[in-house]
Design a protein around this motif. Structure first.
Motif, PDB file in Angstrom:
ATOM      1  N   HIS A   1      79.516  22.448  25.167  1.00 34.32           N
ATOM      2  CA  HIS A   1      80.243  22.217  26.415  1.00 34.32           C
ATOM      3  C   HIS A   1      79.415  21.446  27.439  1.00 34.32           C
ATOM      4  O   HIS A   1      79.787  21.380  28.607  1.00 34.32           O
ATOM      5  CB  HIS A   1      80.786  23.539  26.964  1.00 34.32           C
TER       6      HIS A   1
ATOM      7  N   ARG B   1      77.338  19.419  33.017  1.00 36.88           N
ATOM      8  CA  ARG B   1      78.564  18.659  32.812  1.00 36.88           C
ATOM      9  C   ARG B   1      79.310  18.536  34.134  1.00 36.88           C
ATOM     10  O   ARG B   1      79.117  19.352  35.029  1.00 36.88           O
ATOM     11  CB  ARG B   1      79.480  19.317  31.782  1.00 36.88           C
TER      12      ARG B   1
ATOM     13  N   LYS C   1      80.437  15.637  29.648  1.00 40.72           N
ATOM     14  CA  LYS C   1      79.431  16.620  29.227  1.00 40.72           C
ATOM     15  C   LYS C   1      78.078  15.925  29.077  1.00 40.72           C
ATOM     16  O   LYS C   1      77.995  14.708  29.030  1.00 40.72           O
ATOM     17  CB  LYS C   1      79.857  17.233  27.887  1.00 40.72           C
TER      18      LYS C   1
ATOM     19  N   HIS D   1      83.331  13.420  20.926  1.00 39.63           N
ATOM     20  CA  HIS D   1      83.546  12.110  20.310  1.00 39.63           C
ATOM     21  C   HIS D   1      82.362  11.694  19.457  1.00 39.63           C
ATOM     22  O   HIS D   1      82.454  10.753  18.667  1.00 39.63           O
ATOM     23  CB  HIS D   1      83.764  11.047  21.383  1.00 39.63           C
TER      24      HIS D   1
ATOM     25  N   ASP E   1      75.345  11.552  25.103  1.00 43.23           N
ATOM     26  CA  ASP E   1      75.741  11.418  23.694  1.00 43.23           C
ATOM     27  C   ASP E   1      75.986   9.943  23.399  1.00 43.23           C
ATOM     28  O   ASP E   1      76.629   9.239  24.167  1.00 43.23           O
ATOM     29  CB  ASP E   1      76.963  12.290  23.364  1.00 43.23           C
TER      30      ASP E   1
ATOM     31  N   ARG F   1      85.932  19.417  22.146  1.00 41.25           N
ATOM     32  CA  ARG F   1      86.359  18.053  21.876  1.00 41.25           C
ATOM     33  C   ARG F   1      85.152  17.131  22.082  1.00 41.25           C
ATOM     34  O   ARG F   1      84.777  16.806  23.212  1.00 41.25           O
ATOM     35  CB  ARG F   1      87.512  17.680  22.840  1.00 41.25           C
TER      36      ARG F   1
ATOM     37  N   PHE G   1      88.318  25.560  23.408  1.00 39.33           N
ATOM     38  CA  PHE G   1      88.494  24.382  22.539  1.00 39.33           C
ATOM     39  C   PHE G   1      87.310  23.430  22.728  1.00 39.33           C
ATOM     40  O   PHE G   1      86.693  23.398  23.786  1.00 39.33           O
ATOM     41  CB  PHE G   1      89.840  23.680  22.811  1.00 39.33           C
TER      42      PHE G   1
ATOM     43  N   ASN H   1      85.870  14.991  32.372  1.00 36.91           N
ATOM     44  CA  ASN H   1      84.904  16.084  32.573  1.00 36.91           C
ATOM     45  C   ASN H   1      83.701  15.849  31.664  1.00 36.91           C
ATOM     46  O   ASN H   1      83.522  16.521  30.636  1.00 36.91           O
ATOM     47  CB  ASN H   1      85.573  17.430  32.274  1.00 36.91           C
TER      48      ASN H   1
ATOM     49  N   TYR I   1      93.341   7.056  26.515  1.00 40.36           N
ATOM     50  CA  TYR I   1      93.783   7.984  27.567  1.00 40.36           C
ATOM     51  C   TYR I   1      94.666   7.300  28.611  1.00 40.36           C
ATOM     52  O   TYR I   1      94.443   7.392  29.815  1.00 40.36           O
ATOM     53  CB  TYR I   1      92.570   8.674  28.232  1.00 40.36           C
TER      54      TYR I   1
HETATM   55  N1  MTE Z   1      81.823  14.219  27.515  1.00 40.01           N
HETATM   56  C1  MTE Z   1      80.978  13.613  26.650  1.00 40.01           C
HETATM   57  N2  MTE Z   1      79.752  13.312  27.063  1.00 40.01           N
HETATM   58  N3  MTE Z   1      81.369  13.333  25.376  1.00 40.01           N
HETATM   59  C2  MTE Z   1      82.643  13.622  24.938  1.00 40.01           C
HETATM   60  O1  MTE Z   1      82.950  13.355  23.775  1.00 40.01           O
HETATM   61  N4  MTE Z   1      84.862  14.521  25.498  1.00 40.01           N
HETATM   62  C3  MTE Z   1      85.801  14.632  26.626  1.00 40.01           C
HETATM   63  C4  MTE Z   1      85.224  15.523  27.724  1.00 40.01           C
HETATM   64  N5  MTE Z   1      83.878  15.164  28.026  1.00 40.01           N
HETATM   65  C5  MTE Z   1      83.551  14.235  25.833  1.00 40.01           C
HETATM   66  C6  MTE Z   1      83.073  14.546  27.130  1.00 40.01           C
HETATM   67  C7  MTE Z   1      87.120  15.131  26.280  1.00 40.01           C
HETATM   68  S1  MTE Z   1      88.221  14.020  25.641  1.00 40.01           S
HETATM   69  C8  MTE Z   1      87.531  16.422  26.573  1.00 40.01           C
HETATM   70  S2  MTE Z   1      89.108  16.924  26.279  1.00 40.01           S
HETATM   71  C9  MTE Z   1      86.587  17.400  27.147  1.00 40.01           C
HETATM   72  O2  MTE Z   1      85.275  16.862  27.292  1.00 40.01           O
HETATM   73  C10 MTE Z   1      86.505  18.625  26.268  1.00 40.01           C
HETATM   74  O3  MTE Z   1      85.621  19.558  26.821  1.00 40.01           O
HETATM   75  P1  MTE Z   1      85.188  20.823  25.979  1.00 40.01           P
HETATM   76  O4  MTE Z   1      84.640  20.364  24.648  1.00 40.01           O
HETATM   77  O5  MTE Z   1      84.198  21.533  26.832  1.00 40.01           O
HETATM   78  O6  MTE Z   1      86.431  21.653  25.761  1.00 40.01           O
END
Ligand code: MTE
Ligand code: MO
Length: 384
Positions: A190, A195, A208, A46, A151, A44, A42, A206, A229
Protein backbone atom coordinates in the motif's frame (compact mmCIF):
# COMPACT_ATOMS: atom_id res chain seq x y z
CA UNK A 1 12.30 -11.76 -11.84
CA UNK A 2 11.61 -8.13 -10.79
CA UNK A 3 8.67 -9.39 -8.73
CA UNK A 4 10.72 -11.77 -6.56
CA UNK A 5 10.88 -9.27 -3.69
CA UNK A 6 7.13 -8.56 -3.67
CA UNK A 7 5.61 -9.04 -0.20
CA UNK A 8 3.56 -12.05 0.94
CA UNK A 9 -0.19 -11.72 0.54
CA UNK A 10 -3.23 -13.08 2.34
CA UNK A 11 -4.28 -16.38 0.73
CA UNK A 12 -7.98 -15.49 0.70
CA UNK A 13 -7.50 -12.65 -1.84
CA UNK A 14 -8.91 -13.28 -5.34
CA UNK A 15 -6.01 -12.76 -7.69
CA UNK A 16 -6.66 -10.91 -10.91
CA UNK A 17 -3.04 -10.74 -11.98
CA UNK A 18 0.02 -12.09 -10.13
CA UNK A 19 2.80 -9.98 -11.72
CA UNK A 20 2.05 -7.14 -11.19
CA UNK A 21 -0.05 -8.11 -8.20
CA UNK A 22 -3.74 -7.23 -8.45
CA UNK A 23 -6.29 -8.77 -6.12
CA UNK A 24 -9.58 -8.13 -4.37
CA UNK A 25 -11.08 -9.64 -1.23
CA UNK A 26 -13.96 -12.13 -1.68
CA UNK A 27 -17.15 -10.03 -1.97
CA UNK A 28 -18.84 -12.10 0.75
CA UNK A 29 -16.39 -10.84 3.40
CA UNK A 30 -15.89 -7.30 2.07
CA UNK A 31 -18.55 -5.74 4.29
CA UNK A 32 -17.85 -7.78 7.44
CA UNK A 33 -15.80 -4.81 8.65
CA UNK A 34 -16.37 -1.08 8.28
CA UNK A 35 -12.59 -0.66 8.33
CA UNK A 36 -11.12 -3.18 5.89
CA UNK A 37 -8.20 -5.03 7.53
CA UNK A 38 -5.05 -4.03 5.59
CA UNK A 39 -4.30 -7.64 4.59
CA UNK A 40 -7.71 -7.86 2.91
CA UNK A 41 -7.70 -4.36 1.37
CA UNK A 42 -7.76 -4.64 -2.45
CA UNK A 43 -4.34 -4.31 -4.07
CA UNK A 44 -3.67 -2.67 -7.40
CA UNK A 45 -0.07 -2.53 -8.58
CA UNK A 46 1.08 -1.65 -12.10
CA UNK A 47 4.70 -2.57 -11.43
CA UNK A 48 6.88 -4.51 -8.98
CA UNK A 49 6.68 -3.31 -5.36
CA UNK A 50 9.81 -1.18 -4.79
CA UNK A 51 11.90 -1.89 -1.71
CA UNK A 52 12.44 1.40 0.06
CA UNK A 53 14.85 1.86 2.96
CA UNK A 54 13.02 4.16 5.42
CA UNK A 55 16.30 5.62 6.73
CA UNK A 56 17.53 6.84 3.35
CA UNK A 57 14.06 7.62 1.95
CA UNK A 58 13.70 11.19 0.66
CA UNK A 59 10.62 12.95 -0.65
CA UNK A 60 11.34 15.78 -3.05
CA UNK A 61 8.91 18.71 -3.45
CA UNK A 62 9.56 20.64 -6.64
CA UNK A 63 8.24 23.42 -8.85
CA UNK A 64 8.00 26.14 -6.19
CA UNK A 65 10.06 29.32 -6.02
CA UNK A 66 13.07 28.83 -3.79
CA UNK A 67 13.92 25.46 -5.30
CA UNK A 68 13.27 21.88 -4.30
CA UNK A 69 12.57 20.88 -0.71
CA UNK A 70 13.71 17.46 0.44
CA UNK A 71 12.05 15.68 3.35
CA UNK A 72 13.06 12.54 5.17
CA UNK A 73 10.45 10.24 6.68
CA UNK A 74 11.43 11.62 10.07
CA UNK A 75 10.86 15.21 8.82
CA UNK A 76 7.40 14.27 7.59
CA UNK A 77 6.54 12.72 10.95
CA UNK A 78 8.00 15.42 13.21
CA UNK A 79 7.79 18.73 11.32
CA UNK A 80 4.11 18.54 10.41
CA UNK A 81 0.99 17.82 12.48
CA UNK A 82 -0.31 14.27 12.13
CA UNK A 83 -3.85 13.96 10.79
CA UNK A 84 -6.04 10.87 10.57
CA UNK A 85 -8.95 10.38 8.18
CA UNK A 86 -11.11 7.41 7.28
CA UNK A 87 -11.30 7.17 3.51
CA UNK A 88 -12.50 4.67 0.94
CA UNK A 89 -10.33 3.94 -2.08
CA UNK A 90 -11.96 2.65 -5.23
CA UNK A 91 -10.25 1.62 -8.44
CA UNK A 92 -11.70 3.19 -11.61
CA UNK A 93 -12.08 -0.39 -12.87
CA UNK A 94 -14.18 -1.65 -9.95
CA UNK A 95 -17.08 -3.77 -11.37
CA UNK A 96 -15.42 -3.93 -14.80
CA UNK A 97 -16.55 -7.58 -15.08
CA UNK A 98 -20.13 -6.36 -15.59
CA UNK A 99 -19.00 -4.21 -18.55
CA UNK A 100 -17.18 -7.22 -19.99
CA UNK A 101 -20.49 -9.09 -20.04
CA UNK A 102 -22.01 -6.42 -22.29
CA UNK A 103 -19.03 -6.29 -24.65
CA UNK A 104 -15.34 -7.02 -24.12
CA UNK A 105 -13.27 -4.17 -22.63
CA UNK A 106 -9.52 -3.82 -22.04
CA UNK A 107 -8.44 -4.14 -18.40
CA UNK A 108 -8.34 -6.34 -15.32
CA UNK A 109 -11.60 -8.19 -14.80
CA UNK A 110 -12.47 -6.74 -11.37
CA UNK A 111 -15.57 -7.91 -9.53
CA UNK A 112 -17.32 -5.67 -6.99
CA UNK A 113 -14.49 -5.56 -4.45
CA UNK A 114 -11.86 -3.27 -5.99
CA UNK A 115 -12.91 -0.92 -3.20
CA UNK A 116 -11.94 -0.86 0.48
CA UNK A 117 -12.03 1.47 3.48
CA UNK A 118 -9.19 2.31 5.87
CA UNK A 119 -8.01 4.89 8.34
CA UNK A 120 -4.96 6.78 7.11
CA UNK A 121 -2.55 8.97 9.09
CA UNK A 122 0.10 11.38 7.94
CA UNK A 123 0.98 14.97 7.16
CA UNK A 124 -1.43 17.14 5.20
CA UNK A 125 -0.19 17.80 1.67
CA UNK A 126 -1.41 21.38 2.20
CA UNK A 127 0.96 21.86 5.15
CA UNK A 128 3.91 20.46 3.19
CA UNK A 129 3.17 22.68 0.15
CA UNK A 130 2.86 25.78 2.34
CA UNK A 131 6.20 24.94 3.99
CA UNK A 132 7.75 24.47 0.54
CA UNK A 133 6.72 27.95 -0.58
CA UNK A 134 3.18 27.68 -1.95
CA UNK A 135 1.37 31.03 -1.70
CA UNK A 136 -0.78 33.57 -3.59
CA UNK A 137 1.91 34.17 -6.24
CA UNK A 138 2.15 30.48 -7.04
CA UNK A 139 -1.65 30.21 -7.11
CA UNK A 140 -1.64 32.51 -10.16
CA UNK A 141 0.06 29.96 -12.42
CA UNK A 142 -0.09 26.58 -10.66
CA UNK A 143 -3.07 24.36 -11.53
CA UNK A 144 -1.97 20.83 -10.71
CA UNK A 145 0.08 18.84 -8.25
CA UNK A 146 1.90 15.90 -9.82
CA UNK A 147 2.98 12.78 -7.95
CA UNK A 148 5.68 10.30 -8.90
CA UNK A 149 6.06 6.83 -7.43
CA UNK A 150 9.33 4.99 -6.82
CA UNK A 151 8.04 1.94 -8.71
CA UNK A 152 9.62 1.65 -12.17
CA UNK A 153 9.20 -0.39 -15.33
CA UNK A 154 12.17 -1.89 -17.22
CA UNK A 155 12.73 1.38 -19.08
CA UNK A 156 12.89 3.32 -15.80
CA UNK A 157 9.47 4.94 -16.22
CA UNK A 158 7.81 5.53 -12.87
CA UNK A 159 4.10 5.42 -11.99
CA UNK A 160 2.65 8.92 -11.86
CA UNK A 161 -0.51 11.02 -11.78
CA UNK A 162 -1.76 14.46 -10.76
CA UNK A 163 -4.66 16.20 -9.04
CA UNK A 164 -6.04 19.74 -9.34
CA UNK A 165 -4.13 22.08 -7.03
CA UNK A 166 -7.31 23.35 -5.36
CA UNK A 167 -7.90 19.88 -3.92
CA UNK A 168 -4.29 19.71 -2.75
CA UNK A 169 -4.14 23.04 -0.94
CA UNK A 170 -7.70 23.23 0.36
CA UNK A 171 -8.07 22.87 4.09
CA UNK A 172 -11.18 20.77 3.54
CA UNK A 173 -9.54 18.60 0.86
CA UNK A 174 -7.88 16.41 3.51
CA UNK A 175 -5.18 15.17 1.12
CA UNK A 176 -2.60 13.27 3.18
CA UNK A 177 0.95 12.13 2.75
CA UNK A 178 0.16 9.01 4.72
CA UNK A 179 2.72 6.90 6.56
CA UNK A 180 0.20 4.84 8.52
CA UNK A 181 -2.76 2.69 7.50
CA UNK A 182 -5.19 1.41 10.13
CA UNK A 183 -2.89 2.61 12.91
CA UNK A 184 0.16 0.71 11.67
CA UNK A 185 3.14 1.42 9.43
CA UNK A 186 1.97 1.50 5.81
CA UNK A 187 2.27 -2.04 4.36
CA UNK A 188 4.60 -2.59 1.37
CA UNK A 189 1.69 -3.24 -1.02
CA UNK A 190 0.00 0.00 0.00
CA UNK A 191 2.98 2.30 -0.54
CA UNK A 192 5.55 2.01 2.28
CA UNK A 193 6.92 4.35 3.48
CA UNK A 194 4.66 7.15 2.15
CA UNK A 195 1.63 7.33 -0.14
CA UNK A 196 -0.73 10.09 -1.14
CA UNK A 197 -4.31 9.66 0.03
CA UNK A 198 -6.64 11.86 -2.02
CA UNK A 199 -9.99 11.21 -0.40
CA UNK A 200 -13.01 11.25 -2.71
CA UNK A 201 -10.74 10.78 -5.74
CA UNK A 202 -10.20 7.71 -7.94
CA UNK A 203 -7.63 5.18 -6.66
CA UNK A 204 -5.21 5.91 -9.51
CA UNK A 205 -4.34 9.38 -8.12
CA UNK A 206 -3.45 7.96 -4.68
CA UNK A 207 0.19 7.41 -5.59
CA UNK A 208 2.05 4.83 -3.51
CA UNK A 209 5.80 4.75 -2.70
CA UNK A 210 5.78 8.50 -3.24
CA UNK A 211 9.13 9.88 -4.38
CA UNK A 212 8.34 13.26 -5.86
CA UNK A 213 5.73 16.01 -5.73
CA UNK A 214 5.73 18.67 -8.47
CA UNK A 215 3.62 21.83 -8.42
CA UNK A 216 2.86 22.62 -12.05
CA UNK A 217 0.77 24.50 -14.58
CA UNK A 218 0.25 21.16 -16.34
CA UNK A 219 -1.22 17.79 -15.48
CA UNK A 220 1.13 14.84 -15.07
CA UNK A 221 2.52 13.66 -18.39
CA UNK A 222 2.30 10.03 -17.34
CA UNK A 223 0.52 7.40 -19.36
CA UNK A 224 -1.94 6.91 -16.46
CA UNK A 225 -2.97 10.56 -16.47
CA UNK A 226 -3.01 11.11 -20.22
CA UNK A 227 -3.92 7.85 -21.93
CA UNK A 228 -5.76 5.84 -19.33
CA UNK A 229 -8.40 6.37 -16.62
CA UNK A 230 -10.70 8.35 -18.87
CA UNK A 231 -14.31 7.74 -19.82
CA UNK A 232 -15.75 7.60 -23.35
CA UNK A 233 -19.03 7.09 -25.19
CA UNK A 234 -20.26 3.51 -25.73
CA UNK A 235 -19.88 4.35 -29.43
CA UNK A 236 -16.14 5.04 -29.17
CA UNK A 237 -13.87 2.15 -30.16
CA UNK A 238 -10.10 1.64 -30.28
CA UNK A 239 -9.96 2.92 -33.88
CA UNK A 240 -11.66 6.22 -33.08
CA UNK A 241 -10.65 6.94 -29.49
CA UNK A 242 -8.80 10.21 -28.84
CA UNK A 243 -7.55 10.22 -25.28
CA UNK A 244 -6.85 13.96 -25.44
CA UNK A 245 -10.56 14.65 -25.93
CA UNK A 246 -11.63 13.48 -22.45
CA UNK A 247 -10.72 14.69 -18.97
CA UNK A 248 -8.79 12.45 -16.57
CA UNK A 249 -11.06 10.78 -14.01
CA UNK A 250 -10.74 12.48 -10.60
CA UNK A 251 -13.87 12.36 -8.42
CA UNK A 252 -15.83 9.15 -8.91
CA UNK A 253 -19.60 8.84 -9.43
CA UNK A 254 -22.09 7.38 -6.94
CA UNK A 255 -21.61 3.65 -6.42
CA UNK A 256 -23.18 0.73 -4.53
CA UNK A 257 -23.16 -3.06 -4.66
CA UNK A 258 -24.66 -6.11 -2.96
CA UNK A 259 -22.22 -8.29 -1.00
CA UNK A 260 -24.87 -10.70 0.35
CA UNK A 261 -26.56 -12.81 -0.79
CA UNK A 262 -24.11 -13.86 -3.50
CA UNK A 263 -25.25 -14.16 -7.11
CA UNK A 264 -26.59 -17.68 -7.68
CA UNK A 265 -27.15 -18.38 -3.95
CA UNK A 266 -30.24 -20.25 -2.61
CA UNK A 267 -32.70 -18.83 -0.11
CA UNK A 268 -35.22 -21.00 1.74
CA UNK A 269 -38.92 -20.18 1.37
CA UNK A 270 -39.36 -21.27 5.02
CA UNK A 271 -37.16 -18.36 6.13
CA UNK A 272 -39.87 -16.02 4.77
CA UNK A 273 -37.37 -13.16 4.52
CA UNK A 274 -34.06 -12.42 2.90
CA UNK A 275 -31.41 -10.11 4.36
CA UNK A 276 -29.53 -8.07 1.76
CA UNK A 277 -26.21 -6.34 2.58
CA UNK A 278 -23.74 -4.17 0.75
CA UNK A 279 -21.73 -0.98 0.48
CA UNK A 280 -22.36 2.48 -0.99
CA UNK A 281 -19.99 5.39 -1.62
CA UNK A 282 -19.74 8.54 -3.69
CA UNK A 283 -16.75 10.59 -4.86
CA UNK A 284 -15.83 14.19 -4.07
CA UNK A 285 -16.87 13.95 -0.41
CA UNK A 286 -20.54 13.65 -1.34
CA UNK A 287 -22.36 11.65 1.33
CA UNK A 288 -24.54 8.65 0.56
CA UNK A 289 -27.94 9.54 1.96
CA UNK A 290 -30.06 6.55 0.87
CA UNK A 291 -29.83 3.06 -0.57
CA UNK A 292 -32.89 1.50 -2.23
CA UNK A 293 -33.23 -2.28 -2.51
CA UNK A 294 -35.64 -4.35 -4.60
CA UNK A 295 -36.07 -8.14 -4.50
CA UNK A 296 -38.49 -8.26 -7.45
CA UNK A 297 -36.37 -6.88 -10.28
CA UNK A 298 -37.19 -3.24 -9.53
CA UNK A 299 -41.01 -3.38 -9.28
CA UNK A 300 -41.02 -2.46 -5.59
CA UNK A 301 -38.35 -0.88 -3.40
CA UNK A 302 -37.40 -0.67 0.27
CA UNK A 303 -35.01 1.73 1.93
CA UNK A 304 -32.00 0.01 3.51
CA UNK A 305 -30.62 0.90 6.94
CA UNK A 306 -27.23 2.58 6.81
CA UNK A 307 -25.06 0.88 9.45
CA UNK A 308 -23.69 3.14 12.20
CA UNK A 309 -21.83 0.54 14.22
CA UNK A 310 -19.94 -2.71 13.80
CA UNK A 311 -19.83 -5.44 16.45
CA UNK A 312 -20.68 -2.88 19.13
CA UNK A 313 -18.14 -0.35 17.82
CA UNK A 314 -19.88 2.90 16.88
CA UNK A 315 -18.56 4.64 13.76
CA UNK A 316 -17.36 8.23 13.82
CA UNK A 317 -20.08 10.89 13.92
CA UNK A 318 -21.41 12.21 10.62
CA UNK A 319 -18.66 13.88 8.56
CA UNK A 320 -18.75 17.64 7.91
CA UNK A 321 -20.59 18.53 4.68
CA UNK A 322 -18.53 17.79 1.58
CA UNK A 323 -16.08 15.60 3.47
CA UNK A 324 -17.83 12.22 3.47
CA UNK A 325 -14.75 10.24 2.44
CA UNK A 326 -15.80 6.86 3.81
CA UNK A 327 -18.28 4.33 2.48
CA UNK A 328 -21.58 3.40 4.12
CA UNK A 329 -22.40 -0.21 4.82
CA UNK A 330 -26.10 -1.04 4.62
CA UNK A 331 -28.56 -3.83 5.29
CA UNK A 332 -32.26 -4.53 4.79
CA UNK A 333 -34.51 -7.52 5.48
CA UNK A 334 -37.24 -8.05 2.89
CA UNK A 335 -40.12 -10.59 2.77
CA UNK A 336 -39.71 -13.22 0.04
CA UNK A 337 -42.51 -12.46 -2.48
CA UNK A 338 -45.16 -15.25 -2.61
CA UNK A 339 -44.85 -17.61 -5.57
CA UNK A 340 -41.40 -16.37 -6.67
CA UNK A 341 -39.01 -19.15 -7.76
CA UNK A 342 -36.20 -16.72 -8.32
CA UNK A 343 -35.48 -13.24 -6.96
CA UNK A 344 -33.70 -10.51 -8.85
CA UNK A 345 -32.19 -8.39 -6.06
CA UNK A 346 -31.12 -4.85 -6.97
CA UNK A 347 -29.48 -2.00 -5.07
CA UNK A 348 -29.03 1.65 -6.01
CA UNK A 349 -27.70 4.52 -3.95
CA UNK A 350 -28.33 8.28 -3.81
CA UNK A 351 -25.82 10.91 -2.62
CA UNK A 352 -26.49 14.34 -1.11
CA UNK A 353 -26.34 15.97 -4.56
CA UNK A 354 -29.14 13.53 -5.52
CA UNK A 355 -26.85 11.80 -7.97
CA UNK A 356 -28.21 8.34 -8.80
CA UNK A 357 -26.80 5.25 -10.51
CA UNK A 358 -27.83 4.34 -14.07
CA UNK A 359 -30.14 1.31 -14.24
CA UNK A 360 -28.17 -0.66 -16.82
CA UNK A 361 -24.59 -1.07 -18.00
CA UNK A 362 -24.95 -0.73 -21.80
CA UNK A 363 -25.46 3.07 -21.91
CA UNK A 364 -22.32 3.67 -19.79
CA UNK A 365 -20.18 0.97 -21.42
CA UNK A 366 -16.75 2.30 -22.42
CA UNK A 367 -13.76 0.64 -24.05
CA UNK A 368 -11.58 0.73 -20.90
CA UNK A 369 -14.35 -0.52 -18.65
CA UNK A 370 -14.04 2.28 -16.10
CA UNK A 371 -16.75 4.08 -14.06
CA UNK A 372 -18.94 0.96 -13.94
CA UNK A 373 -21.70 2.00 -11.53
CA UNK A 374 -25.00 0.68 -12.86
CA UNK A 375 -27.62 -0.74 -10.43
CA UNK A 376 -26.06 -3.88 -9.00
CA UNK A 377 -28.15 -7.00 -9.56
CA UNK A 378 -27.87 -10.51 -8.17
CA UNK A 379 -30.23 -13.42 -8.79
CA UNK A 380 -31.00 -16.00 -6.11
CA UNK A 381 -33.11 -19.16 -6.27
CA UNK A 382 -35.94 -19.78 -3.81
CA UNK A 383 -35.97 -23.33 -2.40
CA UNK A 384 -39.56 -24.40 -1.64
N1 MTE B 1 0.85 4.16 -7.05
C1 MTE B 1 1.97 3.63 -7.59
N2 MTE B 1 3.14 4.16 -7.27
N3 MTE B 1 1.90 2.56 -8.43
C2 MTE B 1 0.69 2.01 -8.79
O1 MTE B 1 0.67 1.04 -9.56
N4 MTE B 1 -1.76 2.10 -8.60
C3 MTE B 1 -2.86 3.07 -8.42
C4 MTE B 1 -2.78 3.74 -7.05
N5 MTE B 1 -1.46 4.19 -6.77
C5 MTE B 1 -0.50 2.56 -8.26
C6 MTE B 1 -0.36 3.64 -7.35
C7 MTE B 1 -4.19 2.52 -8.58
S1 MTE B 1 -4.77 2.34 -10.16
C8 MTE B 1 -5.03 2.26 -7.50
S2 MTE B 1 -6.61 1.75 -7.74
C9 MTE B 1 -4.55 2.42 -6.12
O2 MTE B 1 -3.18 2.80 -6.07
C10 MTE B 1 -4.71 1.13 -5.36
O3 MTE B 1 -4.27 1.29 -4.04
P1 MTE B 1 -4.12 0.02 -3.10
O4 MTE B 1 -3.24 -1.00 -3.79
O5 MTE B 1 -3.55 0.55 -1.83
O6 MTE B 1 -5.51 -0.54 -2.91
MO1 MO C 1 -7.01 1.65 -10.11
Amino acid sequence: DPYSSDPERHPVLRINSLKPFNAEPPAEILTDNYITPSALFFKRNHLPVPQVDPASYRLSVEGLPGGAMTLSLEDLKTKFPKHTITATLQCAGNRRAEMNKVKLVKGLNWGIAAISNASWSGAKLRDVLLAAGYGPDVAKWAHHVQFEGLDKDVTGTTYGSSIPINKAVSEEGDVLLAYEMNGETLPADHGFPVRVVVPGTVGARNVKWLGKIVVSAEESNSHWQQNDYKGFSPGTDWDTVDFKSAPAVQELPIQSAITAPADGAMVDRSEEEVTVQGYAWSGGGREVVRVDVSVDGGKTWQVAQLRTSDKGQVYEPSPPPGRAWAWKLWEVTVPIPPGAKELEIICKAVDNSYNVQPDTVAPIWNLRGVLSNAWHRVTVKVRE
